[in-house]
Design an enzyme around this catalytic site. Structure first.
Site, PDB file in Angstrom:
ATOM      1  N   VAL A   1       0.846  -1.206   0.000  1.00 39.28           N
ATOM      2  CA  VAL A   1       0.000   0.000   0.000  1.00 39.28           C
ATOM      3  C   VAL A   1       0.879   1.254   0.000  1.00 39.28           C
ATOM      4  CG1 VAL A   1      -1.661   1.335   1.380  1.00 39.28           C
ATOM      5  CG2 VAL A   1      -1.969  -1.152   1.128  1.00 39.28           C
ATOM      6  N   VAL A   2       1.882   1.248   0.862  1.00 32.92           N
ATOM      7  CA  VAL A   2       2.745   2.434   0.978  1.00 32.92           C
ATOM      8  C   VAL A   2       3.498   2.670  -0.331  1.00 32.92           C
ATOM      9  CG1 VAL A   2       4.779   3.395   2.149  1.00 32.92           C
ATOM     10  CG2 VAL A   2       2.971   2.260   3.481  1.00 32.92           C
TER      11      VAL A   2
ATOM     12  N   ASP B   1      -8.624 -17.133   8.881  1.00 27.86           N
ATOM     13  CA  ASP B   1      -9.848 -17.963   8.870  1.00 27.86           C
ATOM     14  C   ASP B   1     -10.346 -18.290   7.453  1.00 27.86           C
ATOM     15  OD1 ASP B   1      -9.573 -17.424  11.537  1.00 27.86           O
ATOM     16  OD2 ASP B   1     -11.226 -16.001  11.641  1.00 27.86           O
TER      17      ASP B   1
ATOM     18  N   ARG C   1       0.223 -43.868  18.208  1.00 28.63           N
ATOM     19  CA  ARG C   1      -0.701 -43.001  18.937  1.00 28.63           C
ATOM     20  C   ARG C   1      -1.695 -42.324  18.014  1.00 28.63           C
ATOM     21  NH1 ARG C   1       3.767 -40.649  23.066  1.00 28.63           N
ATOM     22  NH2 ARG C   1       3.349 -42.170  24.703  1.00 28.63           N
TER      23      ARG C   1
ATOM     24  N   GLY D   1      -9.291 -20.632  13.688  1.00 31.77           N
ATOM     25  CA  GLY D   1     -10.208 -20.414  12.565  1.00 31.77           C
ATOM     26  C   GLY D   1     -11.585 -19.928  12.997  1.00 31.77           C
TER      27      GLY D   1
ATOM     28  N   ALA E   1      -4.492 -36.253   7.258  1.00 35.99           N
ATOM     29  CA  ALA E   1      -5.165 -36.620   8.516  1.00 35.99           C
ATOM     30  C   ALA E   1      -6.211 -37.707   8.277  1.00 35.99           C
ATOM     31  CB  ALA E   1      -5.829 -35.381   9.112  1.00 35.99           C
TER      32      ALA E   1
ATOM     33  N   GLU F   1     -11.078 -25.120  16.139  1.00 33.01           N
ATOM     34  CA  GLU F   1     -11.440 -24.598  17.474  1.00 33.01           C
ATOM     35  C   GLU F   1     -12.941 -24.355  17.605  1.00 33.01           C
ATOM     36  OE1 GLU F   1      -9.876 -20.714  18.476  1.00 33.01           O
ATOM     37  OE2 GLU F   1     -10.318 -19.908  16.493  1.00 33.01           O
TER      38      GLU F   1
END
Ligand code: ADP
Length: 323
Positions: A23-24, A127, A162, A170, A186, A222
């Site tokens: 922007v600058v 997000d 495990r 998010g 995953a 979350e």
């Protein structure tokens, strides 16, 4: 238009500095004076700002955070606060404003635009929930940070047989969890947009064990209800019946920091620069989004009309890949 202001507002992310820089430098290139407003709308209400030159944004393209600072400003949600902001803008002779931020910050930009102040937005939030743009500044770096963590956790998970719950940020958007789940391979993703019961999770962990997998990675957004902690409590109660022992990792604020990725630096540079060009061209009242690999104007009104969800085909792909 002679003098513009730029601010970063709301939740921070790793792409803010390259965007300020763009922007600058585009502003200076077009013969404008650029004021850097501190602490988002709070600095606008309180009149905290400095003139920016090319050197004041030197060396920041690779730095996370924001040299201008960011804040949440409850006063600005009220008409009284926004009138103070307008007074500040007039006092400093600013005749256009670039707002870099997420849905809340862009709602603030729309409120200023409705008061006839020429304002343009750049969508910037980890997000990835701003409507009208394929992606927002900061998402890619946050995703890479999560991915790095998933890869490392997978190493230890495989060594010990495990299951791991990895909680991502998010807010109410599942995008980060879903995209990192796909990229990180995953076994399951839990998103606020989808109602997944505890039983489905235990069934999947059991299935992964029986299939002979050496690990089981579950990425939890979350915003997923009833939440990662409730799930871990449930899994602990069931520990004797699960093949894997279960651990949890909350990634937390590391997702907001770090050096911006190449993609984010380029995206931030393109959107920030285009925002100034469009502001000068009389296209205030818009955000500059990224649609099909091109910059695109979307009205602020449309951008904030709802929070974008991830696409359904991405969700289906994640399910197919988690075999
Ligand atoms: P983000 O931009 O990351 O979504 P927030 O939702 O916290 O962050 O919003 C940042 C700031 O934007 C708020 O603290 C407030 O000053 C301003 N803001 C948010 N919503 C509005 C609104 N509806 N009208 C005016 N200002 C708003």
């Amino acid at each position: 238009m002679k003098r513009i202001g730029v601010l970063t507002s709301g939740g921070d992310n790793p792409g803010l500095n390259p965007c300020i820089r763009a922007v600058v430098r585009m502003g200076l290139h077009l013969g404008l004076e650029v004021m850097g407003i501190r602490r988002g709308y709070a600095g606008l209400v309180d009149g905290e700002m400095d003139t920016m030159d090319a050197r004041s944004v030197g060396g920041i393209i690779g730095h996370g955070g924001t040299i201008l600072g960011t804040a949440r400003c409850p006063e600005f949600r009220e008409v009284k606060g926004r009138r103070e902001a307008l007074r500040t803008l007039n006092r400093f002779g600013i005749d256009g404003l670039v707002v870099i931020g997420g849905n809340g910050s862009l709602a603030g930009a729309q409120a200023l635009w409705e008061m006839d102040f020429p304002t343009i937005g750049v969508p910037s939030t980890i997000d990835n929930d701003v409507n009208g743009t394929d992606i927002s500044v900061g998402v890619d770096t946050a995703l890479n940070t999560i991915l790095d963590a998933i890869d490392k956790i997978k190493d230890t998970a495989s060594s010990h047989n495990r299951a791991f719950l990895i909680e991502t940020m998010g807010r109410n958007s599942g995008y980060l969890a879903l995209a990192s789940g796909i990229a990180g391979g995953a076994e399951m993703v839990l998103c606020p947009e989808v109602d997944t019961q505890f039983e489905a999770v235990t069934d999947m962990i059991d299935k992964a064990y029986v299939l002979g997998k050496s690990h089981c990675i579950i990425v939890v957004a979350e915003g997923w209800k009833p939440g990662a902690q409730a799930l871990i409590d449930h899994l602990r109660e069931r520990k004797d019946t699960l093949g894997f022992s279960v651990r949890v990792t909350h990634l937390g604020h590391v997702q907001r920091g770090g050096s911006p990725s190449a993609f984010d630096r380029i995206l931030a540079t393109r959107l920030g620069a285009a925002a100034v060009q469009h502001l000068l061209d009389g296209k205030a009242g818009h955000i500059v989004g990224w649609v099909q690999s091109k910059t695109q104007l979307i009205t602020l009104e449309e951008a904030i009309s709802f929070h974008k969800a991830y696409s359904q085909d991405l969700w289906e792909l994640a399910e197919i890949m988690a075999k």
